[in-house]
Design a protein around this motif. Structure first.
Motif, PDB file in Angstrom:
ATOM      1  N   PHE A  61       0.861  -1.301  -0.023  1.00  0.00           N
ATOM      2  CA  PHE A  61      -0.017   0.015  -0.099  1.00  0.00           C
ATOM      3  C   PHE A  61       0.846   1.199   0.037  1.00  0.00           C
ATOM      4  N   TYR A  77       0.190   5.097   1.434  1.00  0.00           N
ATOM      5  CA  TYR A  77      -0.817   6.099   1.997  1.00  0.00           C
ATOM      6  C   TYR A  77      -0.300   7.557   1.957  1.00  0.00           C
ATOM      7  N   GLN A  87      -0.822  11.262   3.860  1.00  0.00           N
ATOM      8  CA  GLN A  87      -1.161  12.108   4.906  1.00  0.00           C
ATOM      9  C   GLN A  87      -0.952  13.667   4.534  1.00  0.00           C
ATOM     10  N   GLU A 141      -4.164  16.040   8.864  1.00  0.00           N
ATOM     11  CA  GLU A 141      -5.170  14.923   8.773  1.00  0.00           C
ATOM     12  C   GLU A 141      -4.552  13.591   9.182  1.00  0.00           C
ATOM     13  N   GLY A 142      -5.522  12.655   9.033  1.00  0.00           N
ATOM     14  CA  GLY A 142      -4.867  11.335   9.201  1.00  0.00           C
ATOM     15  C   GLY A 142      -4.485  10.867   7.936  1.00  0.00           C
ATOM     16  N   LEU A 143      -4.193   9.411   7.846  1.00  0.00           N
ATOM     17  CA  LEU A 143      -3.731   9.155   6.688  1.00  0.00           C
ATOM     18  C   LEU A 143      -5.002   8.473   5.822  1.00  0.00           C
ATOM     19  N   LEU A 147      -5.613   5.938   2.384  1.00  0.00           N
ATOM     20  CA  LEU A 147      -5.234   5.027   1.318  1.00  0.00           C
ATOM     21  C   LEU A 147      -5.292   5.716  -0.114  1.00  0.00           C
ATOM     22  N   VAL A 198       2.778  13.792   3.447  1.00  0.00           N
ATOM     23  CA  VAL A 198       3.627  12.762   3.801  1.00  0.00           C
ATOM     24  C   VAL A 198       3.277  11.609   3.189  1.00  0.00           C
ATOM     25  N   PHE A 219       3.309   7.319   3.083  1.00  0.00           N
ATOM     26  CA  PHE A 219       4.053   6.210   3.802  1.00  0.00           C
ATOM     27  C   PHE A 219       3.833   4.971   2.949  1.00  0.00           C
ATOM     28  N   LEU A 260      -0.305  -4.575   9.763  1.00  0.00           N
ATOM     29  CA  LEU A 260       0.208  -3.933   8.624  1.00  0.00           C
ATOM     30  C   LEU A 260       1.731  -3.229   9.324  1.00  0.00           C
ATOM     31  N   PHE A 274       4.480  -0.437   8.538  1.00  0.00           N
ATOM     32  CA  PHE A 274       4.490   0.886   7.784  1.00  0.00           C
ATOM     33  C   PHE A 274       6.051   1.395   7.650  1.00  0.00           C
ATOM     34  N   THR A 297       8.706   4.627   7.203  1.00  0.00           N
ATOM     35  CA  THR A 297       8.887   5.820   8.133  1.00  0.00           C
ATOM     36  C   THR A 297       8.481   7.118   7.827  1.00  0.00           C
ATOM     37  N   GLY A 298       7.956   6.970   6.356  1.00  0.00           N
ATOM     38  CA  GLY A 298       7.142   7.975   5.869  1.00  0.00           C
ATOM     39  C   GLY A 298       8.306   9.243   4.983  1.00  0.00           C
ATOM     40  N   THR A 299       7.774   9.641   3.900  1.00  0.00           N
ATOM     41  CA  THR A 299       8.684  10.806   3.146  1.00  0.00           C
ATOM     42  C   THR A 299       7.823  11.807   2.975  1.00  0.00           C
ATOM     43  N   ARG A 300       8.145  13.054   3.533  1.00  0.00           N
ATOM     44  CA  ARG A 300       7.799  14.601   3.373  1.00  0.00           C
ATOM     45  C   ARG A 300       8.201  14.867   2.159  1.00  0.00           C
TER      46      ARG A 300
END
Lengths: 114, 113
Positions: free
Chosen positions: B34, B36, B38, B42-44, B46, B87, B89, B101, B103, B105-108
């Motif tokens: 997946f 996601y 953000q 806000e929240g994440l 899909l 961001v 994920f 799940l 995840f 670490t996220g990419t801004r």
């Protein structure tokens, strides 16, 4: 409309207070989750539930507790808030039916403990 | 165990530039993958998903192809807009029992006009 709700969106509170973060979903999902998101954005699973009366601790140790008395409701409680609890808290849900495994997230609660 | 390794951020691009955010994974069996997104405050949400090898997920001009041979699921968009600033994920579902799940670490991503 099926959705997932979190209240409050923002909360500023003093040290030692007891707080409850609310999470409700109207999607009929059996699984629910709480994540803590640090300022560096990384998500940490702190609690999850696979159904009523089922709760488990997640990967990150947390002083919070949760309950799942109703399918649609999954509140998180901090008995005595501390500055180290300052964070963004995200609630999510998913279904174990139909092969769909994606999680749906609420808007989050940003907690600040002074 | 399962893991997701995501491209380090932050990433800053000019509007209409080509975007790639790398994601590789480690998992046994046949996971679902997946992306996601953000948006600020806000929240994440899909963004897209793929459930088996060679599947391509797509949404809002974003695409990602499930490559089992390279264990990758890179996110791409041909022409980014300022509204894509968020961001991102990458996530993995092992599709095994009640595992959860995992995840990245996220990419801004920041897009400048």
């Amino acid at each position: 409309e099926a959705d997932i709700y979190q209240t409050p969106r923002y909360l500023v509170i003093g040290t030692g207070k007891k707080i409850t973060l609310e999470c409700s979903q109207t999607m009929g999902h059996d699984k629910m989750y709480w994540y803590q998101q640090d300022p560096g954005m990384e998500l940490h699973l702190i609690h999850y539930s696979y159904g009523v009366n089922s709760t488990e601790k997640g990967d990150l140790s947390s002083e919070s507790t949760v309950s799942r008395i109703r399918t649609e409701h999954f509140p998180l409680t901090l008995e005595s808030a501390r500055p180290s609890h300052t964070s963004q808290y995200l609630c999510a849900s998913s279904s174990s039916e139909g092969g769909r495994t994606e999680q749906f997230f609420g808007p989050g609660t940003r907690l600040t403990v002074l | 165990g399962n893991s997701v390794t995501q491209m380090e951020g932050p990433v800053t691009l000019s509007e209409e530039a080509f975007l790639t955010i790398n994601c590789t994974y480690t998992a046994t069996g046949y996971p679902s993958l997946f992306w996601y997104v953000q948006y600020p405050g806000e929240g994440l949400q899909l963004l897209l998903k793929a459930t088996k090898a060679d599947d391509k997920g797509s949404n809002k001009g974003f695409e990602a192809t499930y490559r089992k041979e390279t264990t990758s699921f890179h996110l791409e968009k041909g022409s980014v807009q300022v509204s894509d600033s968020a961001v991102y994920f990458c996530a993995l579902d092992p599709n095994f029992g009640n595992e959860k799940l995992t995840f990245g670490t996220g990419t801004r991503l920041t897009i400048i006009p």
